[in-house]
Design a protein around this motif. Structure first.
Motif, short mmCIF file in Angstrom:
data_model
loop_
_atom_site.label_atom_id
_atom_site.label_comp_id
_atom_site.label_asym_id
_atom_site.label_seq_id
_atom_site.Cartn_x
_atom_site.Cartn_y
_atom_site.Cartn_z
N TRP A 99 16.78 -71.75 28.91
CA TRP A 99 16.94 -71.31 30.18
C TRP A 99 18.48 -70.41 29.83
O TRP A 99 17.63 -69.28 30.25
N SER A 100 18.94 -70.42 29.22
CA SER A 100 19.90 -69.43 28.38
C SER A 100 19.19 -67.88 28.08
O SER A 100 18.03 -68.43 27.35
N ARG A 101 19.82 -66.62 27.90
CA ARG A 101 19.35 -65.69 27.51
C ARG A 101 20.67 -65.09 26.88
O ARG A 101 21.12 -64.40 27.00
N PRO A 102 21.05 -65.90 25.15
CA PRO A 102 21.66 -65.16 24.82
C PRO A 102 22.54 -63.86 23.71
O PRO A 102 22.96 -62.55 23.44
N GLY A 103 20.27 -63.49 23.33
CA GLY A 103 20.76 -62.07 23.46
C GLY A 103 20.49 -60.91 24.23
O GLY A 103 19.53 -60.27 24.01
N PHE A 104 20.76 -61.05 25.90
CA PHE A 104 21.30 -60.33 26.29
C PHE A 104 21.64 -58.70 26.22
O PHE A 104 21.77 -58.55 24.74
N GLY A 105 20.45 -57.39 26.85
CA GLY A 105 20.97 -55.96 26.11
C GLY A 105 21.70 -55.21 27.78
O GLY A 105 21.86 -55.94 28.19
N ASP A 154 26.25 -59.23 18.89
CA ASP A 154 26.33 -57.89 19.60
C ASP A 154 26.86 -58.04 20.93
O ASP A 154 26.39 -57.29 20.96
N SER A 155 25.30 -59.44 21.63
CA SER A 155 25.58 -59.06 23.43
C SER A 155 27.11 -59.58 23.38
O SER A 155 27.50 -58.64 24.70
N THR A 156 27.91 -59.92 22.95
CA THR A 156 29.28 -60.64 23.18
C THR A 156 29.78 -58.80 23.56
O THR A 156 30.03 -58.56 24.45
N LEU A 157 29.93 -57.87 22.37
CA LEU A 157 30.04 -56.92 22.20
C LEU A 157 29.72 -55.93 23.22
O LEU A 157 30.51 -55.65 23.48
N LEU A 158 28.38 -56.19 23.29
CA LEU A 158 28.52 -55.15 24.41
C LEU A 158 29.36 -55.46 26.14
O LEU A 158 29.01 -54.68 26.52
N GLY A 159 29.35 -56.86 26.46
CA GLY A 159 28.89 -57.23 27.22
C GLY A 159 30.92 -57.22 27.58
O GLY A 159 31.51 -56.09 28.63
N VAL A 160 31.98 -56.74 26.33
CA VAL A 160 33.54 -56.89 26.55
C VAL A 160 33.67 -55.46 26.62
O VAL A 160 34.39 -55.30 27.52
N THR A 161 32.41 -54.48 26.05
CA THR A 161 32.74 -53.02 25.91
C THR A 161 32.56 -52.91 27.33
O THR A 161 33.25 -52.05 28.44
N ALA A 162 31.54 -53.40 28.24
CA ALA A 162 31.73 -53.04 29.59
C ALA A 162 32.44 -53.55 30.13
O ALA A 162 32.84 -52.88 31.50
N HIS A 163 32.78 -54.69 30.59
CA HIS A 163 34.35 -55.44 31.01
C HIS A 163 35.71 -53.98 31.00
O HIS A 163 36.09 -54.01 31.45
#
Length: 318
Positions: free
Chosen positions: A183-189, A252-261
């Motif tokens: 169920w998880s989506r680790p490659g989120f954009g 890459d998704s981790t970095l995207l999320g942290v930047t948004a946070h």
């Protein structure tokens, strides 16, 4: 009838085995809680860390506050679960405010999200009368992107072996097979980001609660190791991706999320006229300061602690 009895016996045996396995993997001193997932027992030893009198890291806080005492609560994730971080905040505060009694304690814990920190603050920590809270968080809320069905307490893989309210055989199957692998989506954009809104909601509520008690709030950006010119650190970060991708997302998704946070934190700080400590720019991106993508060495924690302490000093002087 015999077949049914045999199936039931196998099920019971499997459940007993599951509870034994979970018990053996449960950290010493862990107390499971419905509202904040888990905490630690007072004075429990967790690894090489001895908790304080409420199961957090740092100074005891059940005693009455002293005259002119500055009591600082640190909240966050596993990056706040650090003796060096707490010590560095305390040392900096004492350096700048040598005549003032200082108490510092961190109730941030591994895998806590902004939601869990908010609930912990509102329901359990206000009674200890902090004068200021330092918030250092920004990576764990990515679980709301990688686990897109979640809205509040995260599924984190810690299971209460004492509770009879859930079947551990089902809980283990659900978490490790269904949630993590199917169920998880680790490659989120960018179009999958739910977390910034969740972070903002929880921050706004914490700030509003703090304001009713005249508690100062210090916000900070969250530091990550990438991009880096340290080849060994970069390799290590990417090698660890499979371990936490179901929680933080792929790198890459981790970095995207942290930047948004971090952008959300900055927006809230501006809107609320609160101090924003720029930790993300203060810690160099190499192995002297980072253990992995977000956890810090002692040298990194000294920078983090000093920056958060300066934010506290700025807030109480306003």
């Amino acid at each position: 009838m015999l077949c049914a009895a045999s199936i039931m016996s196998c099920f019971i045996a499997a459940e007993i085995l599951a509870r034994i396995l979970v018990y053996r993997q449960t950290p010493t001193g862990m107390i499971f809680a419905d509202d904040i997932v888990y905490s630690y027992a007072p004075h429990a030893q967790v690894g090489d860390i001895v908790m304080n009198d409420i199961g957090c890291i740092g100074d005891d806080v059940k005693q009455p506050k002293r005259t002119d005492e500055l009591r600082v609560l640190l909240l966050g994730e596993s990056t706040s679960f650090s003796v060096q971080y707490v010590n560095s905040v305390r040392e900096r505060l004492k350096q700048v405010l040598p005549e003032r009694p200082v108490v510092v304690f961190s109730c941030g814990r591994p895998r806590y999200t902004s939601f869990v920190n908010r609930i912990n603050f509102e329901k359990h920590l206000l009674q200890y009368h902090p004068d200021a809270i330092g918030l250092y968080m920004g990576i764990n809320d990515n679980i709301y992107n990688s686990f897109p069905w979640l809205t509040d307490s995260p599924s984190i893989g810690f299971f209460d072996w004492k509770s009879g309210r859930q079947l551990l055989t089902w809980a283990l199957f659900k978490h490790y097979l269904l949630e993590k692998h199917l169920w998880s989506r680790p490659g989120f954009g960018v179009n999958d980001l739910r977390s910034p809104g969740i972070v903002r909601t929880n921050l706004e509520q914490m700030i509003a609660t703090a304001a009713t008690k005249q508690i100062k709030v210090v916000l900070s950006t969250f530091a990550v190791a990438l991009p880096t010119e340290d080849a060994n650190l970069s390799t290590h970060v990417h090698d660890e991706e499979p371990i936490m991708e179901h929680f933080w997302g792929k790198v890459d998704s981790t970095l995207l999320g942290v930047t948004a946070h971090n952008a959300t934190l900055a927006a809230v700080a501006t809107a609320r006229a609160l101090p924003l400590v720029d930790v993300s720019s203060a810690i160099p991106h190499d192995g002297r300061y980072f253990v992995d993508i977000c956890h810090l060495t002692d040298a990194g924690n000294r920078i983090l602690g000093s920056k958060i302490a300066d934010g506290v000093i700025s807030s109480i002087s306003q």
